[in-house]
Design a protein around this motif. Sequence first.
Motif, mmCIF file in Angstrom:
data_model
loop_
_atom_site.group_PDB
_atom_site.id
_atom_site.type_symbol
_atom_site.label_atom_id
_atom_site.label_comp_id
_atom_site.label_asym_id
_atom_site.label_seq_id
_atom_site.Cartn_x
_atom_site.Cartn_y
_atom_site.Cartn_z
ATOM 1 N N GLU A 1 1.060 -1.150 -0.081
ATOM 2 C CA GLU A 1 0.046 0.012 -0.279
ATOM 3 C C GLU A 1 0.763 1.224 -0.046
ATOM 4 O O GLU A 1 1.735 1.288 0.685
ATOM 5 C CB GLU A 1 -0.760 0.157 1.164
ATOM 6 N N GLU A 2 0.406 2.277 -0.762
ATOM 7 C CA GLU A 2 1.107 3.422 -0.827
ATOM 8 C C GLU A 2 0.530 4.588 -0.068
ATOM 9 O O GLU A 2 -0.758 4.780 -0.172
ATOM 10 C CB GLU A 2 1.273 3.919 -2.379
ATOM 11 N N LEU A 3 1.248 4.964 1.039
ATOM 12 C CA LEU A 3 0.760 5.682 1.918
ATOM 13 C C LEU A 3 1.618 6.926 2.429
ATOM 14 O O LEU A 3 2.915 7.014 1.661
ATOM 15 C CB LEU A 3 0.531 5.109 3.193
ATOM 16 N N VAL A 4 1.134 7.941 3.018
ATOM 17 C CA VAL A 4 1.908 9.136 3.360
ATOM 18 C C VAL A 4 1.925 9.243 4.858
ATOM 19 O O VAL A 4 0.825 9.164 5.434
ATOM 20 C CB VAL A 4 1.413 10.500 2.715
ATOM 21 N N LEU A 5 3.067 9.416 5.540
ATOM 22 C CA LEU A 5 3.333 9.505 6.944
ATOM 23 C C LEU A 5 3.546 10.890 7.471
ATOM 24 O O LEU A 5 4.461 11.464 6.525
ATOM 25 C CB LEU A 5 4.164 8.371 7.440
ATOM 26 N N TYR A 6 2.800 11.297 8.383
ATOM 27 C CA TYR A 6 3.526 12.726 8.645
ATOM 28 C C TYR A 6 3.098 12.976 10.036
ATOM 29 O O TYR A 6 2.464 12.369 10.982
ATOM 30 C CB TYR A 6 2.866 13.890 7.806
ATOM 31 N N ARG A 7 3.636 14.388 10.710
ATOM 32 C CA ARG A 7 3.177 14.716 12.070
ATOM 33 C C ARG A 7 2.226 15.897 11.891
ATOM 34 O O ARG A 7 2.366 16.622 11.281
ATOM 35 C CB ARG A 7 4.509 14.973 12.796
ATOM 36 N N ASP A 8 1.174 15.760 12.735
ATOM 37 C CA ASP A 8 0.172 16.843 12.557
ATOM 38 C C ASP A 8 0.692 17.982 13.286
ATOM 39 O O ASP A 8 1.854 17.984 13.728
ATOM 40 C CB ASP A 8 -1.227 16.172 12.916
ATOM 41 N N GLU A 9 -0.135 18.889 13.285
ATOM 42 C CA GLU A 9 0.470 20.327 13.948
ATOM 43 C C GLU A 9 0.646 20.088 15.513
ATOM 44 O O GLU A 9 1.595 20.949 16.105
ATOM 45 C CB GLU A 9 -0.679 21.172 13.834
ATOM 46 N N GLY B 1 2.125 17.414 16.536
ATOM 47 C CA GLY B 1 3.629 16.320 16.519
ATOM 48 C C GLY B 1 3.046 14.952 16.529
ATOM 49 O O GLY B 1 4.001 14.054 16.602
ATOM 50 N N ALA B 2 1.628 14.743 16.514
ATOM 51 C CA ALA B 2 1.386 13.172 16.695
ATOM 52 C C ALA B 2 1.562 12.774 15.278
ATOM 53 O O ALA B 2 1.052 13.455 14.247
ATOM 54 C CB ALA B 2 -0.082 13.225 17.045
ATOM 55 N N PRO B 3 1.559 11.377 15.121
ATOM 56 C CA PRO B 3 1.889 10.716 13.529
ATOM 57 C C PRO B 3 0.552 10.612 13.150
ATOM 58 O O PRO B 3 -0.085 10.173 13.860
ATOM 59 C CB PRO B 3 2.695 9.530 13.868
ATOM 60 N N ALA B 4 0.574 10.551 11.946
ATOM 61 C CA ALA B 4 -0.952 10.146 11.122
ATOM 62 C C ALA B 4 -0.295 9.582 9.860
ATOM 63 O O ALA B 4 0.816 9.782 9.174
ATOM 64 C CB ALA B 4 -1.685 11.502 10.741
ATOM 65 N N LEU B 5 -1.214 8.691 9.039
ATOM 66 C CA LEU B 5 -0.930 7.864 8.056
ATOM 67 C C LEU B 5 -2.258 7.754 7.329
ATOM 68 O O LEU B 5 -3.225 7.391 7.735
ATOM 69 C CB LEU B 5 -0.506 6.472 8.525
ATOM 70 N N ILE B 6 -1.948 8.414 5.979
ATOM 71 C CA ILE B 6 -3.325 8.443 5.012
ATOM 72 C C ILE B 6 -2.866 7.649 3.663
ATOM 73 O O ILE B 6 -1.582 7.670 3.649
ATOM 74 C CB ILE B 6 -4.296 9.598 4.926
ATOM 75 N N GLY B 7 -3.711 7.715 2.883
ATOM 76 C CA GLY B 7 -3.159 7.238 1.574
ATOM 77 C C GLY B 7 -2.355 8.196 0.780
ATOM 78 O O GLY B 7 -2.432 9.365 1.030
ATOM 79 N N LEU B 8 -1.473 7.911 -0.160
ATOM 80 C CA LEU B 8 -0.684 8.572 -0.735
ATOM 81 C C LEU B 8 -1.206 9.637 -1.770
ATOM 82 O O LEU B 8 -0.608 10.684 -1.977
ATOM 83 C CB LEU B 8 0.472 7.831 -1.309
ATOM 84 N N ARG B 9 -2.384 8.905 -2.410
ATOM 85 C CA ARG B 9 -2.818 9.760 -3.484
ATOM 86 C C ARG B 9 -4.157 10.260 -3.159
ATOM 87 O O ARG B 9 -5.106 9.659 -2.527
ATOM 88 C CB ARG B 9 -3.144 8.667 -4.702
#
Length: 435
Positions: free
Chosen positions: A51-59, A61-69
């Motif tokens: 699965e292609e996803l995008v990982l980031y920290r929200d405002e 600082g907590a991690p979040a993971l959603i679809g890449l596209r």
Amino acid sequence: MNAPEMKSFELPVHTGPGTPGGALLRRYWQPIALARHLKANAPQPVKVMCEELVLYRDEQGAPALIGLRCAHRRADMSYGRIEDGGLRCVYHGWLFDARGCCIEQPGEPEGGRHRDRVRMPAYPCVERAGAIWAYLGPGEPPPFPNYPVLAAPDDLRFTFRWHSNCNYLQANEGNIDPVHTSYLHGFSASPEAGSDALRTGRTQRLFGADTAPTISVRDTRTGLRLLTERRLPSGKRLLRVTNFVMPNACAIGGAETPFGRGGMSMFWHVPIDDTSHWRVEFTFHSKVRLPKEEMEARYLEEADEHGMPRRQAGNRYLQDRDSMDRYYSGMGITFPMHDLFVTESQGAILDRSEEHLATSDVAIGRARRLLTEAVAEVAAGRDPRGVVRDPAHNAFPDLLVASEEIDATEDADRFCAGLESANIYEIAPALKGTP
């Protein structure tokens, strides 16, 4: 007895969405990145189980993971803006929160009258033990497992990862193959070891004593316990206790072994796709502070800071055949690199129909049966082995790792029960608090 052979198509080697193996691995928390690599305001594309996803920290600082596209026109969200409670696509400004809900469509009338109908894939994340973990399965995720190495204070644990170009399953099977440690990881004591506890001969004596050990396995609630017994010249036995942890992990003795009782390493082999994965390592000791800077320096001799190995198939893993009088493999002394080499050499996906399993492969045979049973459990709508839902059972003194000399007549199971009762992973008082 010889473990029966199983063909690869019966095993969960394929882990993409909709596959039996993918359904199984998605029932467990998986470490998908190292926490130190995930910077603020720096979304990163990640691929997990195809699965292609995008990982980031929200405002916050907590991690979040959603679809890449992006759900609108499929633009790459890893280039997006972190703002206004979500990740905003830079193509048309659509904004998605950490649950994958579209909360703004600024180019549409009234900000998007039907935006609540638009969803992106999204998965729960937690930051634990120096890693970002995700649950990619259906329904409510189980509690995060309080394995001793994961529940330990951060200052007592070392975390690293390695990239590997092969299927995750054959790599984890290498962890439950005790005999290879007497050969692949063999080395001779040499002047360069000096007083370095990470390079001295205790570990080598452990692996080199009796190269045809007696191996037995016990089913556990997390997977399998392996008891590997080697005869010593003194008449005693060397008992090594390791574990297969469902479905893609292990608990073994690693770099902490030279420091004695109370340590543990756990490795997760997390599929990127069916022919590559990340080996994520967690090592801790409850009685001594590990030399983490030294350990990292050793690993960085073999890989860059992101875990991309310097030894690869293209350069024949930098094997130095002139050094094989000192290092059995001719590839130095870093055990994880040996493991990556040998499991990659089996092929991108091991053809198990060509294997000839032997008596020493008893744990591999049993682990394969546990995996096929777990696939059936998931298909029937039940939690597989190792998934704990009751918080009262989310402690694991029975996840035991040990390397101990025992008397010739001592019962190994009784000895292990004594170690469990002794709670060997309780943090030493001198290590509690600020280091």
